[in-house]
Design an enzyme around this catalytic site. Structure first.
Site, PDB file in Angstrom:
ATOM      1  CG  MET A   1      24.479 -21.321 -57.037  1.00 31.17           C
ATOM      2  SD  MET A   1      25.081 -20.194 -55.785  1.00 31.17           S
ATOM      3  CE  MET A   1      23.790 -20.210 -54.582  1.00 31.17           C
ATOM      4  N   PRO A   2      22.539 -25.657 -57.670  1.00 26.27           N
ATOM      5  CG  PRO A   2      20.558 -26.857 -57.911  1.00 26.27           C
ATOM      6  CD  PRO A   2      21.082 -25.537 -57.490  1.00 26.27           C
ATOM      7  CB  ILE A   3      26.835 -28.350 -60.132  1.00 21.19           C
ATOM      8  CG1 ILE A   3      27.060 -26.862 -59.860  1.00 21.19           C
ATOM      9  CG2 ILE A   3      27.609 -28.789 -61.374  1.00 21.19           C
ATOM     10  CD1 ILE A   3      28.472 -26.531 -59.380  1.00 21.19           C
TER      11      ILE A   3
END
Lengths: 64, 64, 64, 64, 64, 64
Positions: free
Chosen positions: B1-3
């Site tokens: 889920m990293p942005i």
């Protein structure tokens, strides 16, 4: 290395942005004691139809 | 889920952005050990007249 | 002057962050053709109880 | 004083943004118990060629 | 792939954050017509001594 | 309704943040001509081990 980010309604002139960058940088340097060369400012112009407050679009609340 | 969020001067081509998304994702996956499918990248093009450093607009310091 | 901002789950070591900064910078330099010294990376560690996807907290979906 | 920031693919109408601001504000007020007048919402439209996931540009994965 | 980012005063419970994520996601899905699984929410708790309005720190204006 | 966001190295005192909020707000009001009450400032303290420049962590380049 500080970063200052500004979101504001679209419509300011380049002259106003030039003053904004200069004054925000001076303010930061005075208050936080850093080298002005390290300060970055990024400005984001936001359309009134992309900004809401109190549940309403700014373009509805504050039409031009 | 990293942005991963990128702010850079306007002017890169879609081909460069394609490479940027691919390489930043690979870099993240290698360094942090996540599934590449979970990585999102959002690119923001910034006008030189919306970016300041050292108290000056980039459009004044680095005219095109 | 590009700025890369990373939001990811808390828990990476300083060694992983060191690798992340190095690799993201290299990726950016290769894809976008800038001087590496101008690239800044800001990492934000996010608690699983501050991250939602699909309407659920990550701390509920992916307990440690 | 809470700030809600939305990044989404470009293409929503003003009518959809109006609904988005109203509903996000209501959701926030219900869940967090604040005065609606204090809630700000800033929407950022993102081009598919500025958004990557899984290492690919959304404009390549999901062409219009 | 939409991302909703919330900045608010520190102090909400996990239960309130769980409700916030659920309700903001529902609000987004209803107004913008996307799959709820694609919606991400990132919450940032901000100390009152890190938030200013009207030129004053919130910790001075609204002491606990 | 403008929002000013500051990211800087952790370590400033509340007194410095108070001055920062006051001075940044004044700078904004002077340059952009808005009501000071509408200006919000959000400060993010960043650890040196969460900030990279030139491909290196600031905690490695500038140890305390």
């Amino acid at each position: 290395m500080p970063i200052i980010r500004v979101e504001m309604f679209k419509g300011r002139t380049v002259e106003q942005k030039r003053a904004l960058v200069r004054r925000l940088t001076e303010a930061f340097v005075t208050a936080a004691g850093v080298n002005p060369d390290s300060v970055q400012v990024v400005i984001t112009d936001v359309d009134k139809s992309d900004w809401g407050s109190g549940g309403q679009l700014a373009s509805d609340k504050f039409p031009d």
